[in-house]
Design a protein around this motif. Structure first.
Motif, PDB file in Angstrom:
ATOM      1  N   SER A 159       0.895  -1.474   0.123  1.00  0.00           N
ATOM      2  CA  SER A 159      -0.196  -0.042  -0.189  1.00  0.00           C
ATOM      3  C   SER A 159       0.618   1.215  -0.209  1.00  0.00           C
ATOM      4  CB  SER A 159      -0.971  -0.359   1.137  1.00  0.00           C
ATOM      5  OG  SER A 159      -1.373   1.006   1.927  1.00  0.00           O
ATOM      6  N   LYS A 160       0.881   2.077  -0.790  1.00  0.00           N
ATOM      7  CA  LYS A 160       1.618   3.641  -0.732  1.00  0.00           C
ATOM      8  C   LYS A 160       1.482   4.300   0.407  1.00  0.00           C
ATOM      9  CE  LYS A 160      -1.573   7.165  -3.113  1.00  0.00           C
ATOM     10  NZ  LYS A 160      -2.664   6.331  -3.486  1.00  0.00           N
ATOM     11  N   MET A 161       2.554   4.544   0.509  1.00  0.00           N
ATOM     12  CA  MET A 161       2.601   5.564   1.769  1.00  0.00           C
ATOM     13  C   MET A 161       2.344   7.159   1.400  1.00  0.00           C
ATOM     14  SD  MET A 161       4.747   5.384   4.518  1.00  0.00           S
ATOM     15  CE  MET A 161       5.847   4.445   4.176  1.00  0.00           C
ATOM     16  N   VAL A 162       1.335   7.428   2.115  1.00  0.00           N
ATOM     17  CA  VAL A 162       0.835   8.757   1.718  1.00  0.00           C
ATOM     18  C   VAL A 162       1.409  10.278   2.672  1.00  0.00           C
ATOM     19  CG1 VAL A 162      -1.297   8.107   1.010  1.00  0.00           C
ATOM     20  CG2 VAL A 162      -0.879   8.051   3.475  1.00  0.00           C
ATOM     21  N   THR A 163       1.408   9.763   3.982  1.00  0.00           N
ATOM     22  CA  THR A 163       2.271  10.814   5.204  1.00  0.00           C
ATOM     23  C   THR A 163       2.972  10.010   6.095  1.00  0.00           C
ATOM     24  OG1 THR A 163       0.142  10.985   5.993  1.00  0.00           O
ATOM     25  CG2 THR A 163       0.681  12.672   5.430  1.00  0.00           C
ATOM     26  N   ASP A 164       4.575   9.916   5.876  1.00  0.00           N
ATOM     27  CA  ASP A 164       5.287   9.008   6.433  1.00  0.00           C
ATOM     28  C   ASP A 164       4.750   9.586   7.336  1.00  0.00           C
ATOM     29  OD1 ASP A 164       5.977   9.133   3.948  1.00  0.00           O
ATOM     30  OD2 ASP A 164       8.104   8.555   4.156  1.00  0.00           O
ATOM     31  N   PRO A 165       4.442   8.275   8.279  1.00  0.00           N
ATOM     32  CA  PRO A 165       5.463   6.782   8.412  1.00  0.00           C
ATOM     33  C   PRO A 165       3.578   5.917   8.071  1.00  0.00           C
ATOM     34  CG  PRO A 165       4.833   7.113  10.920  1.00  0.00           C
ATOM     35  CD  PRO A 165       4.980   8.575  10.198  1.00  0.00           C
ATOM     36  N   LEU A 166       2.640   6.680   7.905  1.00  0.00           N
ATOM     37  CA  LEU A 166       1.535   6.419   7.149  1.00  0.00           C
ATOM     38  C   LEU A 166       1.129   5.801   6.283  1.00  0.00           C
ATOM     39  CD1 LEU A 166      -0.533   8.918   9.243  1.00  0.00           C
ATOM     40  CD2 LEU A 166       0.071   6.418  10.202  1.00  0.00           C
ATOM     41  N   ALA A 192      -1.279   4.374   2.615  1.00  0.00           N
ATOM     42  CA  ALA A 192      -2.906   4.725   2.468  1.00  0.00           C
ATOM     43  C   ALA A 192      -3.939   3.469   3.848  1.00  0.00           C
ATOM     44  CB  ALA A 192      -3.000   4.699   1.457  1.00  0.00           C
ATOM     45  N   LEU A 193      -3.372   2.455   3.622  1.00  0.00           N
ATOM     46  CA  LEU A 193      -4.239   1.188   3.925  1.00  0.00           C
ATOM     47  C   LEU A 193      -3.644   1.391   5.586  1.00  0.00           C
ATOM     48  CD1 LEU A 193      -3.619  -1.841   2.596  1.00  0.00           C
ATOM     49  CD2 LEU A 193      -5.997  -0.738   2.710  1.00  0.00           C
ATOM     50  N   ASP A 194      -3.543   3.083   6.742  1.00  0.00           N
ATOM     51  CA  ASP A 194      -3.558   3.218   7.699  1.00  0.00           C
ATOM     52  C   ASP A 194      -4.884   4.351   7.942  1.00  0.00           C
ATOM     53  OD1 ASP A 194      -0.819   1.473   9.399  1.00  0.00           O
ATOM     54  OD2 ASP A 194       0.135   2.792   7.219  1.00  0.00           O
ATOM     55  N   CYS A 195      -4.897   4.556   7.297  1.00  0.00           N
ATOM     56  CA  CYS A 195      -6.003   5.009   7.120  1.00  0.00           C
ATOM     57  C   CYS A 195      -7.473   5.092   6.863  1.00  0.00           C
ATOM     58  CB  CYS A 195      -5.140   6.541   5.912  1.00  0.00           C
ATOM     59  SG  CYS A 195      -3.777   6.765   6.778  1.00  0.00           S
ATOM     60  N   LYS A 207      17.278  27.783  18.995  1.00  0.00           N
ATOM     61  CA  LYS A 207      17.997  26.566  18.807  1.00  0.00           C
ATOM     62  C   LYS A 207      17.306  25.245  19.172  1.00  0.00           C
ATOM     63  CE  LYS A 207      22.598  28.804  18.857  1.00  0.00           C
ATOM     64  NZ  LYS A 207      22.393  28.875  17.744  1.00  0.00           N
ATOM     65  N   GLY A 208      17.504  24.547  18.721  1.00  0.00           N
ATOM     66  CA  GLY A 208      16.927  23.353  19.353  1.00  0.00           C
ATOM     67  C   GLY A 208      16.591  22.059  18.711  1.00  0.00           C
ATOM     68  N   THR A 209      15.706  20.687  18.490  1.00  0.00           N
ATOM     69  CA  THR A 209      16.339  19.792  17.528  1.00  0.00           C
ATOM     70  C   THR A 209      14.780  18.759  16.836  1.00  0.00           C
ATOM     71  OG1 THR A 209      15.379  18.738  20.480  1.00  0.00           O
ATOM     72  CG2 THR A 209      17.474  19.222  19.594  1.00  0.00           C
ATOM     73  N   ILE A 210      14.921  18.122  16.193  1.00  0.00           N
ATOM     74  CA  ILE A 210      13.893  17.532  15.262  1.00  0.00           C
ATOM     75  C   ILE A 210      13.208  16.589  16.738  1.00  0.00           C
ATOM     76  CG2 ILE A 210      12.747  17.082  14.303  1.00  0.00           C
ATOM     77  CD1 ILE A 210      13.837  19.164  13.087  1.00  0.00           C
ATOM     78  N   TYR A 211      11.730  17.251  16.402  1.00  0.00           N
ATOM     79  CA  TYR A 211      10.607  15.964  18.047  1.00  0.00           C
ATOM     80  C   TYR A 211      10.581  15.290  17.206  1.00  0.00           C
ATOM     81  CZ  TYR A 211       7.960  14.757  21.655  1.00  0.00           C
ATOM     82  OH  TYR A 211       7.586  14.213  22.754  1.00  0.00           O
ATOM     83  N   SER A 212       9.677  15.866  16.236  1.00  0.00           N
ATOM     84  CA  SER A 212       8.607  14.686  14.863  1.00  0.00           C
ATOM     85  C   SER A 212       8.773  15.055  13.573  1.00  0.00           C
ATOM     86  CB  SER A 212       7.958  14.077  15.809  1.00  0.00           C
ATOM     87  OG  SER A 212       6.836  13.249  14.478  1.00  0.00           O
ATOM     88  N   LYS A 213       8.631  14.491  12.623  1.00  0.00           N
ATOM     89  CA  LYS A 213       7.776  14.877  11.168  1.00  0.00           C
ATOM     90  C   LYS A 213       7.430  13.679  10.746  1.00  0.00           C
ATOM     91  CE  LYS A 213      11.911  11.538  10.114  1.00  0.00           C
ATOM     92  NZ  LYS A 213      11.703  11.075   8.866  1.00  0.00           N
ATOM     93  N   THR A 214       7.045  14.175  10.182  1.00  0.00           N
ATOM     94  CA  THR A 214       5.713  13.424   8.637  1.00  0.00           C
ATOM     95  C   THR A 214       6.543  14.016   7.134  1.00  0.00           C
ATOM     96  OG1 THR A 214       3.424  12.150   8.344  1.00  0.00           O
ATOM     97  CG2 THR A 214       4.311  15.283   8.392  1.00  0.00           C
ATOM     98  N   ILE A 215       6.455  13.179   6.162  1.00  0.00           N
ATOM     99  CA  ILE A 215       6.673  13.746   4.841  1.00  0.00           C
ATOM    100  C   ILE A 215       5.476  13.580   3.645  1.00  0.00           C
ATOM    101  CG2 ILE A 215       8.144  12.972   2.689  1.00  0.00           C
ATOM    102  CD1 ILE A 215       9.551  11.134   4.204  1.00  0.00           C
ATOM    103  N   TYR A 216       5.228  14.888   3.648  1.00  0.00           N
ATOM    104  CA  TYR A 216       3.970  14.631   2.772  1.00  0.00           C
ATOM    105  C   TYR A 216       3.896  13.869   1.251  1.00  0.00           C
ATOM    106  CZ  TYR A 216       0.033  16.829   5.869  1.00  0.00           C
ATOM    107  OH  TYR A 216      -0.958  16.900   6.486  1.00  0.00           O
ATOM    108  N   ARG A 217       3.145  12.969   0.603  1.00  0.00           N
ATOM    109  CA  ARG A 217       3.923  12.603  -0.251  1.00  0.00           C
ATOM    110  C   ARG A 217       3.076  12.705  -1.478  1.00  0.00           C
ATOM    111  NH1 ARG A 217       8.815   9.570  -0.493  1.00  0.00           N
ATOM    112  NH2 ARG A 217       8.939   9.367   1.810  1.00  0.00           N
ATOM    113  N   LYS A 218       1.283  13.830  -1.161  1.00  0.00           N
ATOM    114  CA  LYS A 218       1.070  14.120  -1.718  1.00  0.00           C
ATOM    115  C   LYS A 218       0.381  15.506  -1.254  1.00  0.00           C
ATOM    116  CE  LYS A 218      -3.706  13.552  -3.828  1.00  0.00           C
ATOM    117  NZ  LYS A 218      -5.061  14.355  -3.201  1.00  0.00           N
TER     118      LYS A 218
END
Lengths: 389, 408, 139, 142
Positions: free
Chosen positions: A201-208, A210-213, C67-78
């Motif tokens: 299933s494709k990654m949508v917003t890492d680490p999620l 599509a099937l996590d949502c 100044k600080g550190t990265i606490y969490s993150k997410t990557i938008y693929r769309k």
């Protein structure tokens, strides 16, 4: 101690199918679900004198009382956020227990799938509120604009803190889909998935992935609550409310309580759970099944921890490969499929499945299902119910 | 369908027995708070809400940490989770919302009272904060996008014809009311004049120091026939907060408790947001009659026992209309009751809106009326009525309504 | 830049209200400031009108170390917004003052952003009247 | 009635429950919803019959005749819809079918208005895509 324990019963339920475009207005869907719930209970609209709605729903009390011929209501109100289904039941139950109304209906109707979901009403949140501004202004300029992203941010830290590996949330969605595949009302009836599907299933917003949502659907649901005395004369054995609670703490924001020390804890769920178990007078080990908020998979282990079913950081272990949370496992979870495996109607179907389990009419019936828990609103103001016979 | 109402038969069968009504005498208002009322507050509604709540908590002699419930107006732009963060409320056990604008004012009390009566919470705050004057004014035409939304689909049947603002919605009822019962403009004028007198005794009122006569009323600008400027409430910025708890707990606090005898809501068939125009008769307010029947039923008293009343007065014809539906006078006799002003003045048969009401104190969606009703019970109003035992407040009209009855 | 903007579309700008105005005004002047209680000195973010500890309404604004550190993150693929091109990363930064802030990173690839990474604030001048506080990896 | 150019027209919200009502106007027809099961005539359109809960509805054409039940005149431009020049009159019409309708009345002044005035419908094509039912004073044959 005064409480509403054993003073209010759920006596009727109604749930539509899950459709991508049902070609009906939200008002019509709400009316039909309420009619189903009334028929299920053996009541008529004239018996209803209480009504609780979700604030964002477009079908309101006026429209429903006019459309269904309810002469007068003496207790009505609203609850917002994802915790609403249990919160609404609790609000209706306080009205019944306090003698402000006798029989109350709780409903939701959402055209989520067809995209016809109307904008929230002017009288609720048609415009961004001062508080919404506060919430969004600090997120959206950086592109954090969706629930998926907001939850992904929590999940990433959760994985980091507790050394959770990639794809370990997979068995949760697989279990929900397998449960849903056996439920004829499910959008995923006869459509189970495997871990292989999950990994592809494709990654949508890492680490999620599509099937996590959850997916969006057009759906509606309604329940009816009344006093145990009136319940005796109705169609089904009453499902008693043993516990009902809400919880909200500082720095709760919808799906993004980022400004507190630990972002992985669901503290509003934890305080809610404490009150809930105390009122019901039971412990997590007494619970025979749980319907948990599974809008996003990481919320399930977080809830298991917050509600005391396992220790902090052990939620993913608890879910493991799905054995413990399957029907027949130590704690069957989302036995009708939940949001991921049945369809998404904001947790309303979770309450309905709990009622089926207690009545003994579930498609995947848990043996000796005398007492069960429902939690809604993980990652926001929370609500919970403990139901029993 | 409407027969039950039109024949004035209240269906008591199937209602919970009054002995099951846990709110009466067991719950009370223990604290009230407010900001100043102004044309421009110059600050956020969130700040206004916080200030009013802090004021109410101090008034009651509580600590913020003890607050464990919040009931808001669904319409309020500040929401409970941000208030919890802003005020540092540690653990909120009960939160709910009440819809329908000013119809929600006494509804909030009803939900809060139900929560404390059933042990779901100990100290519940009900609040309303609105920059209604400096922000979005309700008297103006809503934008196209609002008209085009499903929850407001009833707008589709009125807006294209230019029936676009709240005064005009009430005007349609007003025309018919005046026609059905031969009501004169002067009779409505007395309502406005007496409330202004009361505001002139109240330094917090927006119209403090601005008296008005019946001649001023008659000369005031016609807004939408038959409503004049002086028939309409005063747009204002402000916030109010009210703390509900059990009477037992309230007795140990700083103020004389205003004990709740009844807190009820009413929503009748064929209703619509301020345009319930399709009912068999529109010069009546059926939801008000229902709320009244329920109020008298659960509290066990009658209109005769009420010493002072705060009627929701967004527009002046609504006061006589409510007097009829709550049973203070016969149908069609409300306006006659108000004529000359003697009966509704402080010292009269039924002193009304003793702080000036929405017409002359401020328009905080009924919450300022509740504060005044509590002050009357405590004996601390600027327009104090002698020996108040029982004090009534009513909620918004033309929408689902609500009412509370307080006693000493 | 880890966020590529679509110049033809509107960039999502913060909506400012009386409580947050001072924060965003400072950002336009390339300063990162946090709200501080004028009585008990507690720092807080996001801005709110009242101190949740002592309920004081007095507010001061304190410059941040940045100044600080990265606490969490997410990557938008769309992309959730036409003004921003996917993929891009959103980060939750924990500043040395103990406050957390949502932001983006600059001059780094999405996959190189790690939790625990040390960062410092920079100001991304997007348009004439819009600066945003963003972060850069500190070596 | 004079519309002000440049001010957006306020339009009905058309959905699955009410589309027949609004679309009929384009063919210059005024229709009301009627419950097929119990015969109740309903306005505004609803998804379900409030008398019998049936969802089977048909649409019947109105006679277009009615009387004034209530009315109001907009005289103050700041408390009126800016798209129509004041003064204008909004009427609540009681139709011969027993249902009520909000509309405008044309060719009548505020002074001539009275409750009980007989009226009849006509259709006003306000713009290319919006036709509204409006009313005129009707002569009653003795």
């Amino acid at each position: 101690m005064k409480s509403i324990k054993n003073k209010v019963a759920i006596v009727g339920i109604g749930l539509s199918g899950f459709s991508k475009d049902c070609k009906k207005t939200e008002l019509r869907m709400a009316c039909e679900a309420i009619k189903d719930a009334l028929d299920d209970a053996g009541l008529t609209p004239r018996d209803i004198d209480g009504m609780i709605k979700q604030t964002d729903d477009s079908a309101d009390e006026h429209a429903i009382t006019s459309a269904m011929g309810m002469p007068n209501l003496t207790f009505y109100g609203e609850t917002r956020w994802a915790g609403a289904p249990c919160g609404m039941v609790m609000q209706a139950a306080t009205g019944v227990a306090a003698g402000a109304c006798h029989t109350a209906v709780i409903y939701r109707a959402v055209n989520g799938g067809s995209g016809l979901r109307s904008t929230p009403s002017m009288r609720s949140s048609g415009q961004l509120s001062t508080a919404d501004l506060l919430h969004w202004a600090f997120h959206s300029p950086f592109g954090l604009m969706t629930e998926q992203g907001a939850v992904a941010m929590l999940a990433e830290r959760y994985m980091y803190e507790y050394d959770i590996k990639k794809d370990q949330f997979g068995p949760i969605t697989v279990t929900c889909r397998q449960n849903g595949a056996k439920n004829p009302n499910s959008a995923y009836f006869k459509k189970p998935i495997t871990m292989k599907d999950y990994k592809e299933s494709k990654m949508v917003t890492d680490p999620l992935r599509a099937l996590d949502c959850y997916e969006k659907f057009d759906a509606a649901a309604a329940f009816i609550v009344t006093t145990p005395e009136r319940a005796k004369y109705l169609n089904h054995p009453p499902v008693m409310i043993l516990g009902a609670a809400q919880g909200s703490v500082p720095e709760t924001e919808n799906m993004c309580g980022y400004y507190r020390d630990d972002v992985t804890g669901l503290p509003e769920m934890a305080v809610m759970g404490k009150r809930l178990f105390k009122m019901a007078g039971v412990k997590p080990k007494d619970i025979k099944f749980a319907q948990l908020d599974d809008a996003y998979t990481p919320l399930v282990p977080m809830q298991l921890e917050a509600l005391g079913f396992c220790k902090k950081g052990k939620g993913v272990n608890f879910c493991g490969d799905g054995k413990k949370i399957k029907a027949g496992g130590r704690l069957p979870v989302n036995t009708a499929g939940g949001s991921l495996g049945e369809g998404h109607i904001h947790g309303m179907n979770h309450v309905i499945e709990a009622v089926h389990q207690i009545r003994g009419t579930a498609t995947l019936q848990v043996k000796n299902a005398k007492i069960g828990l429902v939690a809604t609103g993980a990652g926001g103001p929370a609500g919970g119910l403990i139901l029993g016979r | 369908m409407f027969d039950q109402y039109l024949s004035r038969r209240y269906q008591k069968f199937g209602r919970p027995d009054p002995s099951a009504y846990l709110i009466k005498d067991k719950t009370a208002i223990a604290g009230i708070g407010a900001t100043e009322f102004s044309k421009n507050s110059g600050r956020s509604e969130l700040q206004m809400a916080c200030e009013a709540i802090i004021d109410a908590v101090e008034d009651a002699g509580l600590k913020m940490e003890q607050i464990d419930g919040l009931v808001k107006f669904a319409m309020d732009y500040t929401d409970e989770m941000h208030l919890v963060s802003a005020l540092g409320i540690k653990d909120l056990a009960f939160f709910a919302e009440c819809g329908w604008g000013g119809g929600a004012c006494c509804s909030t009390i009803s939900h809060a009272a139900a929560a404390v009566a059933t042990g779901m919470a100990k100290y519940v705050v009900c609040y309303r904060a609105m920059n209604e004057r400096s922000g979005r004014r309700y008297g103006r035409v809503p934008g196209v996008e609002t008209v085009m939304a499903a929850p407001n689909d009833h707008y589709g049947y009125i807006m294209p014809y230019g029936l676009a603002v709240p005064p005009s919605w009430v005007a349609l009822f007003g025309t018919r009311y005046m026609h059905d019962y031969n009501v004169t403009a002067e009779q409505l004028g007395w309502v406005s004049v007496v409330l202004r007198e009361h505001a002139c005794m109240n330094p917090e009122a927006m119209f403090y120091g601005v008296p008005a006569t019946l001649e001023d009323y008659m000369a005031s600008k016609m807004i939408v026939e038959p409503l004049r400027l002086y028939d309409c409430c005063v747009d204002s910025d402000g916030a109010c907060a009210i703390i509900v708890t059990t009477t037992e707990r309230a007795k140990d606090l700083k103020q004389t408790p205003a004990v709740i005898m009844g807190a009820v809501q009413g929503i009748a068939e064929q209703g619509e947001m301020m345009t319930s125009l399709y009912r068999p008769k529109i010069s009546l307010l059926p939801e008000v009659w229902y709320a009244g029947q329920e109020l008298w039923r659960v509290s066990g008293v009658t209109p005769k026992d009420v010493d002072v009343a705060q009627f929701y007065d967004a527009f002046s014809p609504l006061i006589p209309m409510q007097m009829e539906e709550y049973g203070f006078v016969e149908e069609g006799e409300g306006a006659l009751f108000c004529e000359g002003g003697e009966r509704i003045r402080i010292g009269g048969e039924l002193p009304c809106n003793t702080s000036g009401g929405h017409l002359s104190e401020a328009y905080i969606h009924g919450m300022n009326l509740i504060n005044e009703a509590v002050r009357q019970v405590r004996g601390t109003s600027t327009g104090q009525v002698d020996d108040v035992e029982i004090s009534l407040v009513t909620g918004g009209l033309g929408v689902p309504t609500s009412a509370i009855l307080l006693r000493r | 830049m880890t966020v590529n903007y679509n110049k033809n579309e509107m960039i999502p700008a913060p909506v400012v209200d009386p409580d947050s105005k001072a924060f965003w005004d400072a950002v336009q002047n390339q300063e990162l400031v946090f709200q501080k209680c004028g009585d008990c000195g507690r720092l807080r973010h996001p801005p709110r009108p009242v101190c949740p500890k002592c309920r004081s309404l007095n507010i001061e604004w304190e410059p941040s170390s940045g100044k600080g550190t990265i606490y969490s993150k997410t990557i938008y693929r769309k992309s959730p917004h036409p003004g921003m091109k996917a993929p891009f990363t959103v980060v939750l930064v924990e500043l040395d003052e103990g406050l957390k802030l949502i932001s983006n990173m600059v001059d780094i690839k999405n996959d190189d952003i790690k939790i625990g990474m040390q960062v410092e604030v920079v100001f991304d001048n997007l348009t004439d009247d819009l600066n945003l506080p963003k972060f850069r990896k500190v070596d | 009635m004079e519309y002000v150019k440049g001010v957006p027209l306020l339009r009905p919200y058309i959905d699955y429950d009410n589309q027949e009502f609004w679309l009929a106007h384009r063919e210059e027809k005024l229709v009301f919803q009627k419950c097929t099961y119990c015969g109740k005539i309903i306005h505004r359109p609803k998804p379900m019959c409030p008398a019998c809960l049936s969802t089977d509805m048909e649409w019947i054409e109105s006679t277009g005749l009615g009387t004034i039940y209530s009315w109001t005149t907009f005289v103050y431009d700041r408390a009126a819809y800016p798209g129509i020049r004041v003064p204008y009159i909004v009427v609540l019409v009681e139709m011969s079918e027993g249902v009520r309708l909000v509309s405008n009345i044309e060719d009548v002044t505020s002074e001539e208005m009275y409750i009980g005035m007989p009226v009849e419908v006509f259709f006003d094509k306000v713009s290319d895509d919006l036709t509204l039912p409006k009313f005129r004073k009707r002569k009653v044959k003795k």
